[in-house]
Structures are given as structure tokens and as C-alpha cells.
Design a protein around this motif. Structure first.
Motif, PDB file in Angstrom:
ATOM      1  N   ARG A   1      71.215  36.885  42.033  1.00  0.00           N
ATOM      2  CA  ARG A   1      71.056  37.872  43.095  1.00  0.00           C
ATOM      3  C   ARG A   1      71.426  37.251  44.420  1.00  0.00           C
ATOM      4  NH1 ARG A   1      68.144  42.474  42.827  1.00  0.00           N
ATOM      5  NH2 ARG A   1      67.063  41.931  44.721  1.00  0.00           N
ATOM      6  N   MET A   2      71.858  38.099  45.326  1.00  0.00           N
ATOM      7  CA  MET A   2      72.277  37.673  46.656  1.00  0.00           C
ATOM      8  C   MET A   2      71.109  37.857  47.627  1.00  0.00           C
ATOM      9  SD  MET A   2      75.462  39.151  48.910  1.00  0.00           S
ATOM     10  CE  MET A   2      76.550  39.048  47.526  1.00  0.00           C
ATOM     11  N   SER A   3      71.006  36.945  48.565  1.00  0.00           N
ATOM     12  CA  SER A   3      69.945  37.062  49.562  1.00  0.00           C
ATOM     13  C   SER A   3      70.219  38.267  50.456  1.00  0.00           C
ATOM     14  CB  SER A   3      69.860  35.797  50.409  1.00  0.00           C
ATOM     15  OG  SER A   3      70.953  35.736  51.307  1.00  0.00           O
ATOM     16  N   VAL A   4      69.171  38.775  51.066  1.00  0.00           N
ATOM     17  CA  VAL A   4      69.301  39.911  51.979  1.00  0.00           C
ATOM     18  C   VAL A   4      70.193  39.537  53.157  1.00  0.00           C
ATOM     19  CG1 VAL A   4      68.026  41.445  53.530  1.00  0.00           C
ATOM     20  CG2 VAL A   4      67.083  40.895  51.287  1.00  0.00           C
ATOM     21  N   LEU A   5      70.040  38.319  53.668  1.00  0.00           N
ATOM     22  CA  LEU A   5      70.860  37.865  54.785  1.00  0.00           C
ATOM     23  C   LEU A   5      72.342  37.866  54.412  1.00  0.00           C
ATOM     24  CD1 LEU A   5      71.236  36.670  57.616  1.00  0.00           C
ATOM     25  CD2 LEU A   5      70.832  34.416  56.601  1.00  0.00           C
ATOM     26  N   SER A   6      72.675  37.297  53.263  1.00  0.00           N
ATOM     27  CA  SER A   6      74.080  37.266  52.822  1.00  0.00           C
ATOM     28  C   SER A   6      74.617  38.673  52.631  1.00  0.00           C
ATOM     29  CB  SER A   6      74.212  36.488  51.520  1.00  0.00           C
ATOM     30  OG  SER A   6      73.891  35.139  51.714  1.00  0.00           O
ATOM     31  N   SER A   7      73.832  39.509  52.018  1.00  0.00           N
ATOM     32  CA  SER A   7      74.246  40.896  51.793  1.00  0.00           C
ATOM     33  C   SER A   7      74.519  41.611  53.120  1.00  0.00           C
ATOM     34  CB  SER A   7      73.166  41.637  51.003  1.00  0.00           C
ATOM     35  OG  SER A   7      73.534  42.974  50.809  1.00  0.00           O
ATOM     36  N   ASN A   8      73.630  41.438  54.080  1.00  0.00           N
ATOM     37  CA  ASN A   8      73.807  42.069  55.384  1.00  0.00           C
ATOM     38  C   ASN A   8      75.050  41.542  56.104  1.00  0.00           C
ATOM     39  OD1 ASN A   8      71.566  43.709  55.084  1.00  0.00           O
ATOM     40  ND2 ASN A   8      70.198  42.340  56.202  1.00  0.00           N
ATOM     41  N   LEU A   9      75.293  40.226  56.001  1.00  0.00           N
ATOM     42  CA  LEU A   9      76.486  39.651  56.625  1.00  0.00           C
ATOM     43  C   LEU A   9      77.755  40.241  56.025  1.00  0.00           C
ATOM     44  CD1 LEU A   9      75.473  35.900  56.956  1.00  0.00           C
ATOM     45  CD2 LEU A   9      75.877  37.502  58.819  1.00  0.00           C
ATOM     46  N   LEU A  10      77.785  40.335  54.699  1.00  0.00           N
ATOM     47  CA  LEU A  10      78.976  40.852  54.027  1.00  0.00           C
ATOM     48  C   LEU A  10      79.208  42.329  54.305  1.00  0.00           C
ATOM     49  CD1 LEU A  10      78.732  38.953  50.628  1.00  0.00           C
ATOM     50  CD2 LEU A  10      80.335  38.543  52.506  1.00  0.00           C
ATOM     51  N   GLU A  11      78.147  43.077  54.539  1.00  0.00           N
ATOM     52  CA  GLU A  11      78.287  44.494  54.860  1.00  0.00           C
ATOM     53  C   GLU A  11      78.889  44.713  56.245  1.00  0.00           C
ATOM     54  OE1 GLU A  11      74.585  46.541  54.257  1.00  0.00           O
ATOM     55  OE2 GLU A  11      74.499  45.937  52.153  1.00  0.00           O
ATOM     56  N   GLY A  12      78.905  43.662  57.067  1.00  0.00           N
ATOM     57  CA  GLY A  12      79.423  43.781  58.420  1.00  0.00           C
ATOM     58  C   GLY A  12      80.937  43.674  58.523  1.00  0.00           C
ATOM     59  N   PHE A  13      81.617  43.338  57.438  1.00  0.00           N
ATOM     60  CA  PHE A  13      83.065  43.197  57.473  1.00  0.00           C
ATOM     61  C   PHE A  13      83.752  44.538  57.236  1.00  0.00           C
ATOM     62  CE2 PHE A  13      81.862  38.837  56.068  1.00  0.00           C
ATOM     63  CZ  PHE A  13      82.406  38.143  57.134  1.00  0.00           C
ATOM     64  N   ASP A  14      84.847  44.756  57.943  1.00  0.00           N
ATOM     65  CA  ASP A  14      85.676  45.941  57.711  1.00  0.00           C
ATOM     66  C   ASP A  14      86.763  45.528  56.714  1.00  0.00           C
ATOM     67  OD1 ASP A  14      87.455  48.041  57.745  1.00  0.00           O
ATOM     68  OD2 ASP A  14      87.432  48.277  59.928  1.00  0.00           O
ATOM     69  N   TYR A  15      86.458  45.687  55.437  1.00  0.00           N
ATOM     70  CA  TYR A  15      87.355  45.196  54.394  1.00  0.00           C
ATOM     71  C   TYR A  15      88.705  45.906  54.405  1.00  0.00           C
ATOM     72  CZ  TYR A  15      83.467  42.469  52.665  1.00  0.00           C
ATOM     73  OH  TYR A  15      82.448  41.554  52.564  1.00  0.00           O
ATOM     74  N   GLY A  16      88.731  47.171  54.791  1.00  0.00           N
ATOM     75  CA  GLY A  16      89.998  47.894  54.887  1.00  0.00           C
ATOM     76  C   GLY A  16      90.901  47.299  55.953  1.00  0.00           C
ATOM     77  N   ALA A  17      90.321  46.964  57.107  1.00  0.00           N
ATOM     78  CA  ALA A  17      91.100  46.357  58.195  1.00  0.00           C
ATOM     79  C   ALA A  17      91.580  44.960  57.796  1.00  0.00           C
ATOM     80  CB  ALA A  17      90.261  46.296  59.473  1.00  0.00           C
ATOM     81  N   ILE A  18      90.723  44.216  57.107  1.00  0.00           N
ATOM     82  CA  ILE A  18      91.098  42.875  56.657  1.00  0.00           C
ATOM     83  C   ILE A  18      92.271  42.961  55.678  1.00  0.00           C
ATOM     84  CG2 ILE A  18      90.326  40.908  55.261  1.00  0.00           C
ATOM     85  CD1 ILE A  18      87.526  41.321  56.569  1.00  0.00           C
ATOM     86  N   ALA A  19      92.181  43.863  54.706  1.00  0.00           N
ATOM     87  CA  ALA A  19      93.266  44.029  53.729  1.00  0.00           C
ATOM     88  C   ALA A  19      94.551  44.456  54.425  1.00  0.00           C
ATOM     89  CB  ALA A  19      92.862  45.044  52.662  1.00  0.00           C
TER      90      ALA A  19
END
Length: 124
Positions: A1-19
Motif C-alpha cells: 500500500r502507498m502512504s497517504v502522503l505519497s498518494s496525495n503528492l502523486l495526485e497533484g501532477f497533471d499527467y495529461g500535460a506531462i504526457a
């Protein structure tokens, strides 16, 4: 399982813009380098956000060193193959001579132009 902190950090990325940025960088390198890249006829436009543009050169090990001197880091993927395979094998030639040119979201168009210029200068 992923920590809440890691999960929250990853949710902050705009993956569409990155791609999108990765794809634009890939296309820029492709436009500049495909005429001198023996792999160009085998490449297709990636579906997602590519992290690298594969470029084949006959002396990849030396090319990586020269690019590093120009402050362009090109990783050596499959280094175990370079160390273990026969130099005459296709596996060795691919591992040693395919440069995985970086095109991820950290870079912009000017960076890609500089990478393309540096790669093309290796052939002069």
C-alpha cells in the motif's frame, strides 16, 4: 500500500500535460534527427508520454562520452548486455549503440534543439 502522503503528492501532477510535453519533445527530436537515425523507419509515434527518443549511432559508447562532455546525460541502458554479450552480436550493438535521448517533461523545445544539435555534431 502507498502512504497517504505519497498518494496525495502523486495526485497533484497533471499527467495529461506531462504526457503532452513529452510527446512534443519526442516529436521535436524526431523531426530533427530522423533523417540521420537508422531506426527512424521502425519508430512509431508513441501512444503515451515517451521518456526518450531512441537514436542509433555506430559508436554509441563514444557518443555518450562526447555528449556527457557537452553536459547532455544519456543513460546506458542494458549495461549488463554490453558487459556480457559478444561484441559482434545484435544484442551488444543495440545495447551499446542505441542512445535513449531524454525528452521528458523537465525539458523544453530549446533543450531538445540543443540535444539535436549536439547529436548531429557527432557526425561532422
Amino acid at each position: 500500500r502507498m502512504s497517504v502522503l505519497s498518494s496525495n503528492l502523486l495526485e497533484g501532477f497533471d499527467y495529461g500535460a506531462i504526457a503532452g510535453k513529452r510527446l512534443k519533445n519526442y516529436q521535436l527530436l524526431s523531426a530533427r534527427l530522423s533523417s540521420s537515425n537508422p531506426l527512424a523507419s521502425f519508430l512509431r509515434t508513441p501512444d503515451g508520454g515517451p521518456f526518450a527518443y531512441p537514436y542509433y549511432t555506430e559508436d554509441g559508447i563514444t557518443a555518450r562520452k562526447k555528449l556527457a562532455e557537452m553536459k547532455i546525460f544519456v543513460p546506458t541502458n542494458w549495461s549488463n548486455v554490453i558487459m556480457e554479450a559478444e561484441k559482434s552480436s545484435a544484442a551488444y550493438r543495440c545495447a551499446a549503440n542505441i542512445l535513449c535521448l531524454p525528452c521528458d517533461q523537465r525539458y523544453d523545445g530549446a533543450d531538445m534543439e540543443a540535444v539535436a544539435d549536439a547529436v548531429l555534431s557527432l557526425h561532422e
